[in-house]
Design a protein around this motif. Sequence first.
Motif, mmCIF file in Angstrom:
data_model
loop_
_atom_site.group_PDB
_atom_site.id
_atom_site.type_symbol
_atom_site.label_atom_id
_atom_site.label_comp_id
_atom_site.label_asym_id
_atom_site.label_seq_id
_atom_site.Cartn_x
_atom_site.Cartn_y
_atom_site.Cartn_z
ATOM 1 N N LEU A 27 0.828 -1.218 0.000
ATOM 2 C CA LEU A 27 0.000 0.000 0.000
ATOM 3 C C LEU A 27 0.860 1.264 0.000
ATOM 4 O O LEU A 27 0.579 2.218 -0.733
ATOM 5 N N VAL A 28 1.893 1.261 0.819
ATOM 6 C CA VAL A 28 2.770 2.435 0.917
ATOM 7 C C VAL A 28 3.508 2.653 -0.403
ATOM 8 O O VAL A 28 3.587 3.782 -0.907
ATOM 9 N N CYS A 29 4.026 1.588 -0.979
ATOM 10 C CA CYS A 29 4.740 1.693 -2.255
ATOM 11 C C CYS A 29 3.825 2.238 -3.341
ATOM 12 O O CYS A 29 4.195 3.163 -4.078
ATOM 13 N N CYS A 30 2.623 1.677 -3.451
ATOM 14 C CA CYS A 30 1.663 2.155 -4.458
ATOM 15 C C CYS A 30 1.326 3.623 -4.232
ATOM 16 O O CYS A 30 1.239 4.405 -5.185
ATOM 17 N N SER A 31 1.137 4.002 -2.980
ATOM 18 C CA SER A 31 0.799 5.392 -2.667
ATOM 19 C C SER A 31 1.892 6.341 -3.128
ATOM 20 O O SER A 31 1.620 7.349 -3.776
ATOM 21 N N TYR A 32 3.149 6.007 -2.806
ATOM 22 C CA TYR A 32 4.246 6.884 -3.220
ATOM 23 C C TYR A 32 4.391 6.924 -4.738
ATOM 24 O O TYR A 32 4.671 7.975 -5.314
ATOM 25 N N PHE A 33 4.206 5.780 -5.387
ATOM 26 C CA PHE A 33 4.310 5.788 -6.841
ATOM 27 C C PHE A 33 3.240 6.695 -7.451
ATOM 28 O O PHE A 33 3.540 7.533 -8.314
ATOM 29 N N LEU A 53 11.386 7.823 -5.871
ATOM 30 C CA LEU A 53 12.497 7.190 -5.169
ATOM 31 C C LEU A 53 12.054 6.587 -3.841
ATOM 32 O O LEU A 53 12.538 5.527 -3.439
ATOM 33 N N GLN A 54 11.109 7.236 -3.164
ATOM 34 C CA GLN A 54 10.592 6.677 -1.922
ATOM 35 C C GLN A 54 9.845 5.374 -2.192
ATOM 36 O O GLN A 54 9.965 4.418 -1.429
ATOM 37 N N ALA A 55 9.102 5.306 -3.277
ATOM 38 C CA ALA A 55 8.423 4.054 -3.652
ATOM 39 C C ALA A 55 9.457 2.956 -3.887
ATOM 40 O O ALA A 55 9.264 1.810 -3.455
ATOM 41 N N VAL A 56 10.559 3.289 -4.540
ATOM 42 C CA VAL A 56 11.626 2.309 -4.777
ATOM 43 C C VAL A 56 12.241 1.870 -3.461
ATOM 44 O O VAL A 56 12.513 0.682 -3.253
ATOM 45 N N LEU A 57 12.440 2.804 -2.540
ATOM 46 C CA LEU A 57 13.001 2.450 -1.237
ATOM 47 C C LEU A 57 12.084 1.504 -0.464
ATOM 48 O O LEU A 57 12.548 0.616 0.232
ATOM 49 N N VAL A 58 10.791 1.681 -0.600
ATOM 50 C CA VAL A 58 9.832 0.832 0.102
ATOM 51 C C VAL A 58 9.804 -0.568 -0.503
ATOM 52 O O VAL A 58 9.851 -1.566 0.215
ATOM 53 N N SER A 59 9.725 -0.666 -1.821
ATOM 54 C CA SER A 59 9.643 -1.978 -2.464
ATOM 55 C C SER A 59 10.203 -1.914 -3.889
ATOM 56 O O SER A 59 9.461 -1.721 -4.856
#
Length: 143
Positions: A27-33, A53-59
């Motif tokens: 959910l967090v990765c999708c949200s940041y993307f 980049l935050q989405a990449v850091l998450v997953s």
Amino acid sequence: MNSEQMLQVPAMLDEEEVTATVPNRYLVCCSYFYLSVVRKLQGDEWQAALHFLQAVLVSPRLVWTEFASQLCESLFPQSNMSMMQGNCSSRSLESVSSEDGIDEAIREVARRYKECLVYYQVMLYGETPWWRSYCGKQSARSV
């Protein structure tokens, strides 16, 4: 604006928890993307890049396989071959540990990119980024 506010709520979830049987990391990765997409549509390249980049850091694997494989291939070329091999290999204990190593290597590069981006964002505060003036000149020439 409303979409951005709605996407910020799941982005604040604890990545290690689960919500309605869905891992929060997803959910967090999708949200940041999708926050990066919204910011890009708003013309805010700095924040779009930071959210991506935050989405990449998450997953890293989720971003690579589900959202932006071509962008990831260009940003993380050293991981491209390993990522493709990881997708084709069997799910043995060895491949799981190598997948974790690939994810961590991609995270490390994303961290460095994000640190540089934040540094330049602070140093150029109030100035027009070079790519905006360059892109404006290019589009004016092509008309």
